[in-house]
Design an enzyme around this catalytic site. Structure first.
Site, PDB file in Angstrom:
ATOM      1  N   ASP A 194       0.864  -1.177   0.000  1.00 15.07           N
ATOM      2  CA  ASP A 194       0.000   0.000   0.000  1.00 15.07           C
ATOM      3  C   ASP A 194       0.899   1.225   0.000  1.00 15.07           C
ATOM      4  O   ASP A 194       2.129   1.101  -0.090  1.00 15.07           O
ATOM      5  CB  ASP A 194      -0.948  -0.008   1.202  1.00 15.07           C
ATOM      6  CG  ASP A 194      -2.313   0.582   0.866  1.00 15.07           C
ATOM      7  OD1 ASP A 194      -2.365   1.787   0.521  1.00 15.07           O
ATOM      8  OD2 ASP A 194      -3.318  -0.146   0.923  1.00 15.07           O
ATOM      9  N   HIS A 286      -3.009   3.312  -4.521  1.00 16.93           N
ATOM     10  CA  HIS A 286      -2.348   2.927  -3.268  1.00 16.93           C
ATOM     11  C   HIS A 286      -0.894   2.513  -3.507  1.00 16.93           C
ATOM     12  O   HIS A 286      -0.415   1.548  -2.915  1.00 16.93           O
ATOM     13  CB  HIS A 286      -3.114   1.786  -2.595  1.00 16.93           C
ATOM     14  CG  HIS A 286      -4.444   2.199  -2.030  1.00 16.93           C
ATOM     15  ND1 HIS A 286      -4.593   2.667  -0.748  1.00 16.93           N
ATOM     16  CD2 HIS A 286      -5.679   2.222  -2.595  1.00 16.93           C
ATOM     17  CE1 HIS A 286      -5.872   2.950  -0.530  1.00 16.93           C
ATOM     18  NE2 HIS A 286      -6.547   2.699  -1.645  1.00 16.93           N
ATOM     19  N   ASP A 339      -8.952  -0.237  -5.856  1.00 12.80           N
ATOM     20  CA  ASP A 339      -9.850   0.689  -5.162  1.00 12.80           C
ATOM     21  C   ASP A 339      -9.239   2.076  -5.022  1.00 12.80           C
ATOM     22  O   ASP A 339      -8.020   2.245  -5.063  1.00 12.80           O
ATOM     23  CB  ASP A 339     -10.192   0.144  -3.768  1.00 12.80           C
ATOM     24  CG  ASP A 339      -8.956  -0.008  -2.894  1.00 12.80           C
ATOM     25  OD1 ASP A 339      -7.947  -0.568  -3.397  1.00 12.80           O
ATOM     26  OD2 ASP A 339      -8.975   0.421  -1.727  1.00 12.80           O
ATOM     27  N   GLU A 340     -10.095   3.055  -4.871  1.00  6.69           N
ATOM     28  CA  GLU A 340      -9.725   4.422  -4.493  1.00  6.69           C
ATOM     29  C   GLU A 340      -8.591   5.005  -5.342  1.00  6.69           C
ATOM     30  O   GLU A 340      -7.652   5.608  -4.835  1.00  6.69           O
ATOM     31  CB  GLU A 340      -9.345   4.460  -3.001  1.00  6.69           C
ATOM     32  CG  GLU A 340     -10.477   4.013  -2.091  1.00  6.69           C
ATOM     33  CD  GLU A 340     -10.072   3.912  -0.622  1.00  6.69           C
ATOM     34  OE1 GLU A 340     -10.926   4.157   0.241  1.00  6.69           O
ATOM     35  OE2 GLU A 340      -8.896   3.589  -0.339  1.00  6.69           O
ATOM     36  N   TRP A 406     -17.051  -4.137  -0.809  1.00  9.14           N
ATOM     37  CA  TRP A 406     -16.645  -3.527   0.454  1.00  9.14           C
ATOM     38  C   TRP A 406     -17.449  -2.279   0.787  1.00  9.14           C
ATOM     39  O   TRP A 406     -17.609  -1.945   1.968  1.00  9.14           O
ATOM     40  CB  TRP A 406     -15.150  -3.208   0.426  1.00  9.14           C
ATOM     41  CG  TRP A 406     -14.742  -2.020  -0.404  1.00  9.14           C
ATOM     42  CD1 TRP A 406     -14.460  -2.008  -1.732  1.00  9.14           C
ATOM     43  CD2 TRP A 406     -14.560  -0.666   0.052  1.00  9.14           C
ATOM     44  NE1 TRP A 406     -14.103  -0.748  -2.149  1.00  9.14           N
ATOM     45  CE2 TRP A 406     -14.164   0.110  -1.063  1.00  9.14           C
ATOM     46  CE3 TRP A 406     -14.697  -0.038   1.287  1.00  9.14           C
ATOM     47  CZ2 TRP A 406     -13.902   1.474  -0.967  1.00  9.14           C
ATOM     48  CZ3 TRP A 406     -14.433   1.330   1.381  1.00  9.14           C
ATOM     49  CH2 TRP A 406     -14.042   2.063   0.266  1.00  9.14           C
ATOM     50  N   TYR A 433     -15.951  -4.751   8.635  1.00  6.26           N
ATOM     51  CA  TYR A 433     -14.699  -4.029   8.836  1.00  6.26           C
ATOM     52  C   TYR A 433     -14.341  -4.110  10.317  1.00  6.26           C
ATOM     53  O   TYR A 433     -14.841  -3.342  11.139  1.00  6.26           O
ATOM     54  CB  TYR A 433     -14.825  -2.577   8.348  1.00  6.26           C
ATOM     55  CG  TYR A 433     -14.386  -2.435   6.900  1.00  6.26           C
ATOM     56  CD1 TYR A 433     -14.820  -3.336   5.932  1.00  6.26           C
ATOM     57  CD2 TYR A 433     -13.530  -1.424   6.501  1.00  6.26           C
ATOM     58  CE1 TYR A 433     -14.412  -3.229   4.617  1.00  6.26           C
ATOM     59  CE2 TYR A 433     -13.117  -1.309   5.178  1.00  6.26           C
ATOM     60  CZ  TYR A 433     -13.557  -2.219   4.244  1.00  6.26           C
ATOM     61  OH  TYR A 433     -13.143  -2.131   2.933  1.00  6.26           O
ATOM     62  N   ASP A 435     -11.721  -3.352  11.854  1.00  7.90           N
ATOM     63  CA  ASP A 435     -10.965  -2.245  12.440  1.00  7.90           C
ATOM     64  C   ASP A 435     -11.896  -1.135  12.917  1.00  7.90           C
ATOM     65  O   ASP A 435     -11.450  -0.208  13.589  1.00  7.90           O
ATOM     66  CB  ASP A 435      -9.967  -1.682  11.427  1.00  7.90           C
ATOM     67  CG  ASP A 435     -10.625  -1.335  10.103  1.00  7.90           C
ATOM     68  OD1 ASP A 435     -11.257  -2.233   9.507  1.00  7.90           O
ATOM     69  OD2 ASP A 435     -10.507  -0.182   9.645  1.00  7.90           O
ATOM     70  N   GLU A 474      -4.454   0.562   9.985  1.00  8.53           N
ATOM     71  CA  GLU A 474      -4.032   1.936  10.268  1.00  8.53           C
ATOM     72  C   GLU A 474      -3.882   2.203  11.765  1.00  8.53           C
ATOM     73  O   GLU A 474      -2.915   2.820  12.204  1.00  8.53           O
ATOM     74  CB  GLU A 474      -5.029   2.948   9.683  1.00  8.53           C
ATOM     75  CG  GLU A 474      -4.916   3.138   8.187  1.00  8.53           C
ATOM     76  CD  GLU A 474      -5.802   2.197   7.405  1.00  8.53           C
ATOM     77  OE1 GLU A 474      -6.084   2.480   6.229  1.00  8.53           O
ATOM     78  OE2 GLU A 474      -6.225   1.164   7.967  1.00  8.53           O
TER      79      GLU A 474
END
Length: 543
Positions: A194, A286, A339-340, A406, A433, A435, A474
């Site tokens: 990442d 990422h 993603d993203e 997701w 999720y 986290d 994270e």
């Protein structure tokens, strides 16, 4: 008098829970009879087919520390514990039968994985002390006589682990795999790169780990916030472990990576426990760390994200990386992420704009789809199927790609993907999720609600591969913090992925979960205590 009644009631509740066969996830059928079988010194663990020897050794390794017994492991048709491969072998069939009589124990399956699942159920029939890593004395290792017939609803029963944001060692990763195996998970989705770090050795591009596996924790926001939380709440589980720091060119750096030898070791370790390790190397977004190590991978050659997919050299890099990855992971799937992606960089990139024009693409979303299809062709050429996060649907995707749903707030993803013929793995933010912060309703919301959408046609339902929880790292800097975020809700997810929906019952699960807490204690798992008046001493819910 009232206090005495409460104590008596509590004792009766605990006794009732302890006396009942309590296997998680809930098996398809359990027939319990009156009687027990007792493990003893020198007993034989036999296996009928050479492919089951690793399972027999695994079983011996599981039971030896707590019991202190020596087990005779041998290939034979009879034994005190017999692991029996069915005559019609079928590696895709994970069903098993576990039969315990006063004379012995037999686990039968058409597949290696089914045998492992039977071993997991056998573990849970024994006193919870069997999970101890050291000798336990003054205990009878008795197993109730029972006939268990069992099979999973979904093939993909996954946990995603993120060692990129915060690193876990080989031994810590193996410990997580051991915990997954107890509750019959089948896939470890391993997020290996990442923007914050690159954790897998790629021999053709050594800078990815010599430089990209390390960072200055004082300049990384997630590291700074974790240390702040640790100081303010006196929580050592929120502080970055000192063992993952080293001095590089006079600077104290945090990080670590897995050599290819490490990867092979972990993959083999998981395979013995019936778990496939599926790698994810996120592309084309990422990738800040990759572009920092090799600036030519980015559009402006400035070490920023994303990868420049208009550059043929970047495409070659991606394929070269995965060529090494495929040699390490022998399974039929690999994850590309997708993603993203910050596509605005592509809009000002001459190479990306030229690619759009040359390929007759409509926009930058279609450029990403072009990249995904190019990579999928490469995957297929190497006998792999591509999995990506649900953004890969944007701009179009081939029907052979598998989609990780997701974005729980996009409730139509499963319908859209399966309408196009794509398989789907359900891991929505809504429930999966791990986290995310927990409260008194977290486990109930996961268990009592449908992770898989209800309004699917039979054809769409057939394309749902399974369910997965994601453990993004994270704000999970240590194993202790990871365990706190994952347990005990992982047990709810295990049952959602294994047990038929018609058998799932929240109140029943709630009681059985209490009975599993002492097992987690024996495994020294730093789980989050149960809410709603839960007390560790009595292991009961107060409603």
């Amino acid at each position: 008098m009232r206090k005495l009644c409460v104590i008596l009631l509590t004792t009766l509740c605990v006794a009732s829970i302890g006396a009942k066969v309590n296997i998680m996830p809930l098996p398809t059928s359990v027939l319990e009879t009156n009687g027990t079988y007792v493990l003893h010194e020198g007993m034989t663990i036999a296996y009928t087919h050479k492919s089951l020897k690793p399972a027999a050794d695994y079983l011996s390794m599981l039971f030896s520390p707590a019991t202190g017994f020596g087990f005779n492991v041998r290939k034979d048709q009879t034994g005190d514990i017999l692991l029996r491969l069915a005559k019609r072998r079928n590696d895709a069939d994970e069903s098993y039968t576990l039969s315990v009589t006063k004379e012995g124990i037999v686990i039968t399956s058409a597949s290696y994985k089914g045998i492992i699942h039977g071993i997991s159920s056998l573990r849970q029939l024994l006193p919870h002390e069997i999970e101890s890593a050291s000798l336990v004395t003054d205990i009878m290792w008795s197993v109730p006589t029972v006939e268990v017939k069992d099979k999973p609803v979904y093939e993909w029963r996954g946990m995603m682990l993120d060692p990129v944001r915060h690193f876990y060692s080989v031994d810590e990763t193996k410990q997580f795999i051991d915990q997954m195996a107890l509750f019959k998970f089948s896939k470890l989705h391993w997020h290996l790169i990442d923007s914050q770090a690159w954790r897998i050795e790629i021999k053709r591009y050594p800078l990815l780990t010599s430089k990209g596996a390390w960072r200055d924790a004082t300049k990384q926001d997630i590291d700074v916030l974790c240390e702040k939380e640790s100081r303010e709440h006196n929580d050592p589980n929120m502080s970055l472990p000192q063992k993952y720091f080293k001095t590089i060119d006079g600077q104290r750096m945090y990080g670590g990576f897995y050599t290819q030898k490490d990867i092979k070791d972990i993959v083999a370790y998981a395979a013995v426990r019936g778990i496939d390790v599926v790698p994810e190397l996120d592309m084309p977004g990422h990738n800040h760390m990759a572009t920092r190590c090799y600036p030519w991978l980015g559009c402006a050659h400035d070490g920023t994200d994303p990868l420049c997919v208009g550059n043929d050299s970047t495409l070659k890099f991606c394929k070269n990386v995965y060529k090494e990855v495929f040699k390490l992971f022998p399974y039929g799937y690999a994850e590309i992420g997708g993603d993203e992606v910050k596509r605005t960089k592509w809009e000002s990139c001459p190479l990306c704009k030229a690619r759009v024009e040359r390929e007759g693409l409509k926009d930058m979303a279609e450029l990403q789809s072009w990249f995904t299809r190019e990579m999928e062709k490469f995957f297929n050429k190497h006998n792999r199927r591509l999995i990506g996060w649900d953004e890969i649907l944007e701009g179009g995707v081939s029907p052979t790609a598998t989609v990780n749903w997701w974005q729980g707030y996009h409730k139509d993803v499963v319908q859209r993907a399966t309408d196009g013929g794509n398989e789907v793995i359900c891991c929505p933010t809504t429930f999966c999720y791990f986290d995310y912060a927990q409260d008194s309703m977290t486990i109930k919301n996961l268990y009592a609600n449908g992770v898989v959408p209800k309004n699917l046609t039979p054809k769409q339902q057939s394309l749902v591969k399974g369910i997965q929880a994601n453990v993004w790292g994270e704000f999970i800097p240590t194993v202790g913090r990871m365990q706190y975020m994952v347990f005990p809700r992982m047990l709810a997810l295990a049952e959602k992925a294994w047990t038929a929906e018609s058998q799932q019952d929240w109140e029943d699960f709630n009681v059985r979960l209490i009975g599993q807490i002492k097992r987690l204690d024996a495994m020294k798992i730093n789980y989050r205590p149960l809410d709603a008046g839960y007390t560790r001493g009595f292991n009961v819910w107060h409603k």
